[in-house]
Scaffold this motif. Structure first.
Motif, PDB file in Angstrom:
ATOM      1  N   GLU A 123      -3.924   6.681  -0.421  1.00 55.83           N
ATOM      2  CA  GLU A 123      -2.467   6.697  -0.477  1.00 55.83           C
ATOM      3  C   GLU A 123      -1.874   5.692   0.510  1.00 55.83           C
ATOM      4  O   GLU A 123      -0.911   4.982   0.195  1.00 55.83           O
ATOM      5  CB  GLU A 123      -1.936   8.103  -0.176  1.00 55.83           C
ATOM      6  CG  GLU A 123      -2.159   9.098  -1.294  1.00 55.83           C
ATOM      7  CD  GLU A 123      -1.510  10.441  -0.987  1.00 55.83           C
ATOM      8  OE1 GLU A 123      -1.258  10.724   0.204  1.00 55.83           O
ATOM      9  OE2 GLU A 123      -1.254  11.195  -1.935  1.00 55.83           O
ATOM     10  N   ASP A 124      -2.441   5.633   1.702  1.00 54.62           N
ATOM     11  CA  ASP A 124      -1.952   4.704   2.719  1.00 54.62           C
ATOM     12  C   ASP A 124      -2.097   3.261   2.250  1.00 54.62           C
ATOM     13  O   ASP A 124      -1.213   2.425   2.475  1.00 54.62           O
ATOM     14  CB  ASP A 124      -2.706   4.901   4.037  1.00 54.62           C
ATOM     15  CG  ASP A 124      -2.360   6.215   4.714  1.00 54.62           C
ATOM     16  OD1 ASP A 124      -1.363   6.848   4.326  1.00 54.62           O
ATOM     17  OD2 ASP A 124      -3.105   6.617   5.637  1.00 54.62           O
ATOM     18  N   THR A 125      -3.229   2.971   1.595  1.00 56.47           N
ATOM     19  CA  THR A 125      -3.448   1.608   1.101  1.00 56.47           C
ATOM     20  C   THR A 125      -2.464   1.276  -0.013  1.00 56.47           C
ATOM     21  O   THR A 125      -1.901   0.176  -0.055  1.00 56.47           O
ATOM     22  CB  THR A 125      -4.891   1.431   0.602  1.00 56.47           C
ATOM     23  OG1 THR A 125      -5.786   1.651   1.693  1.00 56.47           O
ATOM     24  CG2 THR A 125      -5.118   0.040   0.044  1.00 56.47           C
ATOM     25  N   LEU A 126      -2.241   2.219  -0.924  1.00 60.22           N
ATOM     26  CA  LEU A 126      -1.255   1.988  -1.981  1.00 60.22           C
ATOM     27  C   LEU A 126       0.124   1.739  -1.387  1.00 60.22           C
ATOM     28  O   LEU A 126       0.844   0.828  -1.819  1.00 60.22           O
ATOM     29  CB  LEU A 126      -1.201   3.193  -2.927  1.00 60.22           C
ATOM     30  CG  LEU A 126      -2.383   3.395  -3.869  1.00 60.22           C
ATOM     31  CD1 LEU A 126      -2.198   4.683  -4.662  1.00 60.22           C
ATOM     32  CD2 LEU A 126      -2.552   2.207  -4.812  1.00 60.22           C
ATOM     33  N   ARG A 127       0.497   2.537  -0.397  1.00 62.40           N
ATOM     34  CA  ARG A 127       1.809   2.372   0.235  1.00 62.40           C
ATOM     35  C   ARG A 127       1.924   1.005   0.914  1.00 62.40           C
ATOM     36  O   ARG A 127       2.926   0.301   0.761  1.00 62.40           O
ATOM     37  CB  ARG A 127       2.040   3.492   1.249  1.00 62.40           C
ATOM     38  CG  ARG A 127       3.419   3.470   1.889  1.00 62.40           C
ATOM     39  CD  ARG A 127       3.646   4.703   2.744  1.00 62.40           C
ATOM     40  NE  ARG A 127       3.778   5.905   1.915  1.00 62.40           N
ATOM     41  CZ  ARG A 127       2.830   6.830   1.779  1.00 62.40           C
ATOM     42  NH1 ARG A 127       1.664   6.698   2.407  1.00 62.40           N
ATOM     43  NH2 ARG A 127       3.040   7.887   1.017  1.00 62.40           N
ATOM     44  N   ARG A 128       0.876   0.619   1.635  1.00 61.75           N
ATOM     45  CA  ARG A 128       0.896  -0.671   2.328  1.00 61.75           C
ATOM     46  C   ARG A 128       0.955  -1.821   1.324  1.00 61.75           C
ATOM     47  O   ARG A 128       1.715  -2.784   1.505  1.00 61.75           O
ATOM     48  CB  ARG A 128      -0.356  -0.800   3.201  1.00 61.75           C
ATOM     49  CG  ARG A 128      -0.451  -2.116   3.947  1.00 61.75           C
ATOM     50  CD  ARG A 128      -1.601  -2.100   4.930  1.00 61.75           C
ATOM     51  NE  ARG A 128      -2.882  -1.870   4.281  1.00 61.75           N
ATOM     52  CZ  ARG A 128      -3.588  -2.823   3.689  1.00 61.75           C
ATOM     53  NH1 ARG A 128      -3.136  -4.078   3.682  1.00 61.75           N
ATOM     54  NH2 ARG A 128      -4.747  -2.554   3.119  1.00 61.75           N
ATOM     55  N   CYS A 129       0.174  -1.727   0.259  1.00 63.87           N
ATOM     56  CA  CYS A 129       0.173  -2.791  -0.748  1.00 63.87           C
ATOM     57  C   CYS A 129       1.499  -2.855  -1.495  1.00 63.87           C
ATOM     58  O   CYS A 129       1.973  -3.944  -1.853  1.00 63.87           O
ATOM     59  CB  CYS A 129      -0.989  -2.598  -1.710  1.00 63.87           C
ATOM     60  SG  CYS A 129      -2.593  -2.920  -0.958  1.00 63.87           S
ATOM     61  N   LEU A 130       2.100  -1.697  -1.737  1.00 65.86           N
ATOM     62  CA  LEU A 130       3.417  -1.676  -2.374  1.00 65.86           C
ATOM     63  C   LEU A 130       4.432  -2.373  -1.479  1.00 65.86           C
ATOM     64  O   LEU A 130       5.253  -3.171  -1.951  1.00 65.86           O
ATOM     65  CB  LEU A 130       3.845  -0.240  -2.654  1.00 65.86           C
ATOM     66  CG  LEU A 130       5.200  -0.074  -3.353  1.00 65.86           C
ATOM     67  CD1 LEU A 130       5.169  -0.693  -4.746  1.00 65.86           C
ATOM     68  CD2 LEU A 130       5.582   1.408  -3.431  1.00 65.86           C
ATOM     69  N   GLU A 131       4.391  -2.086  -0.189  1.00 68.72           N
ATOM     70  CA  GLU A 131       5.322  -2.719   0.758  1.00 68.72           C
ATOM     71  C   GLU A 131       5.108  -4.231   0.807  1.00 68.72           C
ATOM     72  O   GLU A 131       6.071  -4.997   0.902  1.00 68.72           O
ATOM     73  CB  GLU A 131       5.141  -2.106   2.145  1.00 68.72           C
ATOM     74  CG  GLU A 131       5.633  -0.665   2.224  1.00 68.72           C
ATOM     75  CD  GLU A 131       5.253   0.022   3.527  1.00 68.72           C
ATOM     76  OE1 GLU A 131       4.488  -0.593   4.331  1.00 68.72           O
ATOM     77  OE2 GLU A 131       5.709   1.163   3.751  1.00 68.72           O
ATOM     78  N   ILE A 132       3.845  -4.667   0.734  1.00 66.84           N
ATOM     79  CA  ILE A 132       3.555  -6.099   0.701  1.00 66.84           C
ATOM     80  C   ILE A 132       4.172  -6.736  -0.548  1.00 66.84           C
ATOM     81  O   ILE A 132       4.785  -7.806  -0.485  1.00 66.84           O
ATOM     82  CB  ILE A 132       2.028  -6.336   0.733  1.00 66.84           C
ATOM     83  CG1 ILE A 132       1.475  -6.007   2.118  1.00 66.84           C
ATOM     84  CG2 ILE A 132       1.684  -7.774   0.341  1.00 66.84           C
ATOM     85  CD1 ILE A 132      -0.038  -5.982   2.189  1.00 66.84           C
ATOM     86  N   GLY A 133       4.017  -6.061  -1.688  1.00 65.14           N
ATOM     87  CA  GLY A 133       4.594  -6.575  -2.927  1.00 65.14           C
ATOM     88  C   GLY A 133       6.108  -6.614  -2.894  1.00 65.14           C
ATOM     89  O   GLY A 133       6.726  -7.592  -3.344  1.00 65.14           O
ATOM     90  N   ILE A 134       6.711  -5.563  -2.366  1.00 65.87           N
ATOM     91  CA  ILE A 134       8.171  -5.506  -2.255  1.00 65.87           C
ATOM     92  C   ILE A 134       8.683  -6.650  -1.386  1.00 65.87           C
ATOM     93  O   ILE A 134       9.648  -7.346  -1.736  1.00 65.87           O
ATOM     94  CB  ILE A 134       8.610  -4.149  -1.670  1.00 65.87           C
ATOM     95  CG1 ILE A 134       8.373  -3.038  -2.697  1.00 65.87           C
ATOM     96  CG2 ILE A 134      10.082  -4.186  -1.254  1.00 65.87           C
ATOM     97  CD1 ILE A 134       8.567  -1.636  -2.122  1.00 65.87           C
ATOM     98  N   ALA A 135       8.033  -6.855  -0.237  1.00 63.70           N
ATOM     99  CA  ALA A 135       8.453  -7.924   0.675  1.00 63.70           C
ATOM    100  C   ALA A 135       8.346  -9.285   0.008  1.00 63.70           C
ATOM    101  O   ALA A 135       9.238 -10.143   0.153  1.00 63.70           O
ATOM    102  CB  ALA A 135       7.607  -7.877   1.944  1.00 63.70           C
ATOM    103  N   ALA A 136       7.263  -9.501  -0.732  1.00 67.62           N
ATOM    104  CA  ALA A 136       7.065 -10.791  -1.396  1.00 67.62           C
ATOM    105  C   ALA A 136       8.103 -11.027  -2.487  1.00 67.62           C
ATOM    106  O   ALA A 136       8.683 -12.116  -2.595  1.00 67.62           O
ATOM    107  CB  ALA A 136       5.654 -10.864  -1.969  1.00 67.62           C
ATOM    108  N   LEU A 137       8.371 -10.017  -3.298  1.00 68.87           N
ATOM    109  CA  LEU A 137       9.365 -10.154  -4.359  1.00 68.87           C
ATOM    110  C   LEU A 137      10.768 -10.306  -3.791  1.00 68.87           C
ATOM    111  O   LEU A 137      11.598 -11.035  -4.345  1.00 68.87           O
ATOM    112  CB  LEU A 137       9.298  -8.952  -5.300  1.00 68.87           C
ATOM    113  CG  LEU A 137       8.061  -8.905  -6.213  1.00 68.87           C
ATOM    114  CD1 LEU A 137       7.906  -7.529  -6.833  1.00 68.87           C
ATOM    115  CD2 LEU A 137       8.147  -9.976  -7.298  1.00 68.87           C
ATOM    116  N   SER A 138      11.025  -9.641  -2.677  1.00 71.56           N
ATOM    117  CA  SER A 138      12.344  -9.722  -2.040  1.00 71.56           C
ATOM    118  C   SER A 138      12.625 -11.112  -1.478  1.00 71.56           C
ATOM    119  O   SER A 138      13.787 -11.492  -1.304  1.00 71.56           O
ATOM    120  CB  SER A 138      12.455  -8.680  -0.927  1.00 71.56           C
ATOM    121  OG  SER A 138      12.333  -7.375  -1.445  1.00 71.56           O
TER     122      SER A 138
END
Length: 320
Positions: free
Chosen positions: A27-42
């Motif tokens: 779960e922690d890895t999914l959350r971290r990877c989601l945040e990485i994706g959000i930051a990149a798209l933003s």
């Protein structure tokens, strides 16, 4: 319409009583990877770059069946595979049979960008990796203690093991492909994937896996096959996970797009039909985004490690 992203860490028979020490790192890895994706798209990175970036991070996590955490073949080796596809151009790249490449998804992208081909495998793919100077490691880097034990159990059962399986206490029930649900009670490790649409409306998908525990050397699954485990066009992007043979037979990812294109179904309707009507129960999950920014995370298994977010501020991380 704005950007949107979804990712997965594998689907299967995930026990609801999964111990926290097994669940939390994933779960922690999914959350971290989601945040990485959000930051990149933003920051207006392209969807293609974002899905590669996110899947690279998932490959680096030993808790998922890709890259560092890849499961083992019947010979005790790793044979990793990956695929990436740009929806607007339909350019794509795929690799199989990798034994030393740290991030297979990045090699798949290089196949797409640097060769006249779509798919490279085994010795040819490894030679291409060396020629491109991508990071590699000795094969022992990819062989974890957990996956050695999983292979031992699968061999004792004389069976191939799918991702996320629970123990079968007595007679092991195999399907017609001799694939069995058998494990030590751990959730096992799952194929990873990511789909995204960026702020300019570009769609992309990426998927990476180590395959099946105790698979025959040379076996190729759905992940690198365009239209099976991975597909994107100008309407949607799809990444599938589960039992590769079932996903290939049902051309899961392409069928989602085809139902939208030829039948006029929404992404949600198309994904639901493919998962619930076109594939055997307990075999498949997928994440998908549409050109309208819709996000779908559909599965017919007990659970699927998954996460998604969009520009409007919605986000979700789930398993069951």
């Amino acid at each position: 319409m704005g950007w949107a992203i979804a990712l997965h860490g594998g689907a299967g028979d995930i026990p609801r009583n999964l111990p926290s020490d097994r669940r939390q790192p994933r779960e922690d890895t999914l959350r971290r990877c989601l945040e990485i994706g959000i930051a990149a798209l933003s920051t207006h990175q392209s969807a293609l770059d974002v899905v590669e970036l996110v899947v690279r991070e998932l490959e680096n996590c030993p808790n998922f069946n890709a890259g560092r955490g890849s499961v083992l073949t019947s010979d005790g080796t790793v044979e990793m595979e990956a695929c990436i596809m740009d929806g607007n151009t339909k350019k794509c790249g795929a690799v199989s049979g990798l034994t030393t490449v740290v991030n297979p998804i990045s090699l798949a992208k290089l196949v797409m960008e640097k060769t006249p081909h779509i798919y490279l495998a085994f010795d040819g793919a490894e030679a291409f990796a060396r020629a491109q100077g991508v990071p590699t490691k000795d094969y022992n880097h990819f062989i974890t203690t957990e996956n050695i034990e999983r292979l031992k159990q699968a061999k004792e059962a004389n069976a191939v093991q799918v991702d996320y399986t629970q123990p079968v206490p007595t007679q092991l029930a195999k399907d017609k492909d001799n694939v069995v649900a058998f494990s030590d009670g751990d959730s096992q490790t799952g194929t990873v994937g990511c789909v995204a649409i960026d702020s300019l409306g570009n769609l992309a998908t990426a998927t990476s896996t180590g395959g099946l525990v105790n698979k025959m050397v040379g076996r190729i699954g759905d992940t690198p096959i365009i239209g099976a485990g991975t597909y994107a066009n100008n309407m949607c992007a799809v990444s599938a996970t589960g039992k590769g043979e079932s996903i290939i037979r049902a051309t899961v990812a392409r069928d989602v797009a085809a139902l939208m294109e030829y039948k006029g179904l929404s992404l949600k309707e198309a994904a639901a039909f493919v998962v619930e009507e076109s594939t055997p129960k307990g075999t498949v999950g997928l994440v998908a985004v549409s050109a309208r920014g819709e996000v779908v995370m559909e599965f017919n298994t007990t659970g699927m490690f998954r996460a998604c977010a969009n520009e409007d501020g919605f986000s979700e991380i789930g398993i069951w």
